[in-house]
Design a protein around this motif. Structure first.
Motif, PDB file in Angstrom:
ATOM      1  N   ALA A 193       0.622   3.575   2.344  1.00  0.00           N
ATOM      2  CA  ALA A 193       0.476   3.936   3.711  1.00  0.00           C
ATOM      3  C   ALA A 193       1.928   4.453   4.179  1.00  0.00           C
ATOM      4  O   ALA A 193       3.196   4.969   4.494  1.00  0.00           O
ATOM      5  CB  ALA A 193       0.020   3.121   5.127  1.00  0.00           C
ATOM      6  N   LEU A 194       2.774   3.179   3.702  1.00  0.00           N
ATOM      7  CA  LEU A 194       4.740   2.690   4.210  1.00  0.00           C
ATOM      8  C   LEU A 194       5.255   3.738   3.452  1.00  0.00           C
ATOM      9  O   LEU A 194       6.005   4.777   4.071  1.00  0.00           O
ATOM     10  CB  LEU A 194       4.582   1.330   4.114  1.00  0.00           C
ATOM     11  CG  LEU A 194       6.480   1.117   4.423  1.00  0.00           C
ATOM     12  CD1 LEU A 194       6.408   1.629   6.200  1.00  0.00           C
ATOM     13  CD2 LEU A 194       6.622  -0.102   4.595  1.00  0.00           C
ATOM     14  N   ARG A 237       4.742   6.347   1.602  1.00  0.00           N
ATOM     15  CA  ARG A 237       4.270   8.258   2.447  1.00  0.00           C
ATOM     16  C   ARG A 237       4.630   8.272   3.902  1.00  0.00           C
ATOM     17  O   ARG A 237       5.162   9.446   4.255  1.00  0.00           O
ATOM     18  CB  ARG A 237       2.935   8.392   2.189  1.00  0.00           C
ATOM     19  CG  ARG A 237       2.171   7.902   0.379  1.00  0.00           C
ATOM     20  CD  ARG A 237       1.060   7.912   0.661  1.00  0.00           C
ATOM     21  NE  ARG A 237       0.731   8.410  -0.594  1.00  0.00           N
ATOM     22  CZ  ARG A 237      -0.730   7.982  -1.100  1.00  0.00           C
ATOM     23  NH1 ARG A 237      -1.448   7.812  -0.156  1.00  0.00           N
ATOM     24  NH2 ARG A 237      -0.992   8.372  -2.564  1.00  0.00           N
ATOM     25  N   LEU A 238       4.735   7.365   4.566  1.00  0.00           N
ATOM     26  CA  LEU A 238       5.355   7.955   6.356  1.00  0.00           C
ATOM     27  C   LEU A 238       6.843   7.610   6.181  1.00  0.00           C
ATOM     28  O   LEU A 238       7.273   8.826   6.946  1.00  0.00           O
ATOM     29  CB  LEU A 238       4.989   6.665   6.950  1.00  0.00           C
ATOM     30  CG  LEU A 238       5.647   6.201   8.482  1.00  0.00           C
ATOM     31  CD1 LEU A 238       5.219   7.614   8.764  1.00  0.00           C
ATOM     32  CD2 LEU A 238       4.843   5.483   9.279  1.00  0.00           C
ATOM     33  N   SER A 276       1.243  -1.193   0.172  1.00  0.00           N
ATOM     34  CA  SER A 276       0.327   0.261  -0.227  1.00  0.00           C
ATOM     35  C   SER A 276       0.792   1.128   0.438  1.00  0.00           C
ATOM     36  O   SER A 276       1.794   1.853  -0.219  1.00  0.00           O
ATOM     37  CB  SER A 276      -1.044   0.336   1.216  1.00  0.00           C
ATOM     38  OG  SER A 276      -0.197  -0.083   2.121  1.00  0.00           O
ATOM     39  N   ASP A 329       1.981  11.192  -5.270  1.00  0.00           N
ATOM     40  CA  ASP A 329       2.799  12.338  -3.964  1.00  0.00           C
ATOM     41  C   ASP A 329       4.089  12.155  -4.817  1.00  0.00           C
ATOM     42  O   ASP A 329       4.582  11.727  -5.119  1.00  0.00           O
ATOM     43  CB  ASP A 329       3.160  10.848  -3.076  1.00  0.00           C
ATOM     44  CG  ASP A 329       3.559  11.357  -1.949  1.00  0.00           C
ATOM     45  OD1 ASP A 329       4.206  12.909  -1.806  1.00  0.00           O
ATOM     46  OD2 ASP A 329       3.359  11.187   0.039  1.00  0.00           O
TER      47      ASP A 329
END
Length: 226
Positions: free
Chosen positions: A9-10, A12-13, A7, A37
Motif C-alpha cells: 500500500a505505501l 504504491r501510494l 505491505s 506494479d
C-alpha cells in the motif's frame, strides 16, 4: 526513495504521488507481488544489509515494520544509503482506545480474555531511532485516522476474537448480544461507528559523521575513506 519491506500500500501510494520508489523485502513472494506494479523497482534483500552504494536515496521509509529489524544493523544501513541531509521516516498505525464506545468494547472483551485488544503494534521499537547517533535530529507527529465500522463488521470482529470463538454456543451468543447492544446504544439512528487510530510518524535527519567509514562528498563524486 527507498521503502523497507511491509505491505504494497505505501510504496504504491508514494509512486502514485510521483515519487521514484525502490522497495526491498526478503520475502520473495512479496517482491513478486510488488513487481507487478510497473511504477516500482523491487529488490529481494534484507533491510540490515542493503545492496546499494552509499548516498543513493533522499529518504528511507518503513511503515509498520521497524520492529522486525535489528536496530543496531538497520540504522547504520539506513544512514549509509541516505544522501547528506536525507531523512529516515518510520511510521505506525495504532488503535486509539480513548473513545468511550471503544473503551466499552475493550471492557466487554476482557471479561472473556484479559489480553483482548492489547495490541502490540511494535511502535515502541522506534525508541532506537530516537536515540540513534546516526539520526540526532528527530521530529515526531501524530495524526487521527478513522475507520468506518458497521454493525455486521463489529459483530464479526468480536466473533473472530480467539477467546470468543472458543466459547460454547450459548455463551458466545450472549457476548455477541452484548456487542450488538453496545453498537446500538453508541450510534442510535446512525449507520456506522468510527474506529479511531493514531498514525504516529517519526522523521529523522541523517548525520554521516558517526558512521564507521565516514562518507565525504567532493566535486567529482563520492569519496569513501577506508
Amino acid at each position: 526513495m527507498l521503502n523497507l519491506a511491509g505491505s504494497a500500500a505505501l510504496p504504491r501510494l508514494l509512486a502514485g504521488l510521483g515519487h521514484q520508489v525502490m522497495t526491498v523485502d526478503k520475502d520473495l513472494e512479496v517482491i513478486r507481488k510488488l513487481a507487478a506494479d510497473p511504477r516500482l523497482v523491487t529488490i529481494a534483500a534484507e533491510a540490515e544489509s542493503l545492496p546499494f552504494d552509499p548516498c543513493q536515496f533522499d529518504a528511507v521509509v518503513a511503515h509498520q515494520v521497524f520492529h522486525r529489524f535489528a536496530p543496531g544493523l538497520v540504522l547504520s544501513e539506513m544512514a549509509r544509503v541516505l544522501r547528506p541531509g536525507g531523512t529516515a521516516c518510520v511510521s505506525y498505525l495504532v488503535r486509539d482506545d480513548s473513545v468511550p464506545w471503544v473503551k466499552r468494547l475493550v471492557k466487554l472483551l476482557r471479561q472473556v480474555d484479559e489480553n483482548a485488544m492489547r495490541g502490540d503494534y511494535g511502535d515502541a521499537s522506534v525508541e532506537a531511532l530516537a536515540t540513534s547517533k546516526y539520526f540526532p535530529q528527530v521530529e515526531t507527529r501524530s495524526f487521527r485516522v478513522w475507520q468506518q465500522v458497521n454493525r455486521p463488521t463489529l459483530l464479526a470482529m468480536v466473533s473472530n476474537q480467539p477467546a470468543v470463538a472458543a466459547l460454547d454456543g450459548e455463551m458466545r451468543e450472549l457476548v455477541l448480544a452484548d456487542a450488538a447492544q453496545l453498537y446500538d446504544s453508541a450510534t442510535p439512528g446512525a449507520d456506522e461507528l468510527r474506529l479511531p487510530f493514531q498514525l504516529k510518524v517519526w522523521r529523522a535527519w541523517v548525520d554521516h559523521e558517526e558512521l564507521t567509514a565516514p562518507i565525504e562528498i567532493d566535486d567529482t563524486g563520492l569519496v569513501i575513506p577506508l
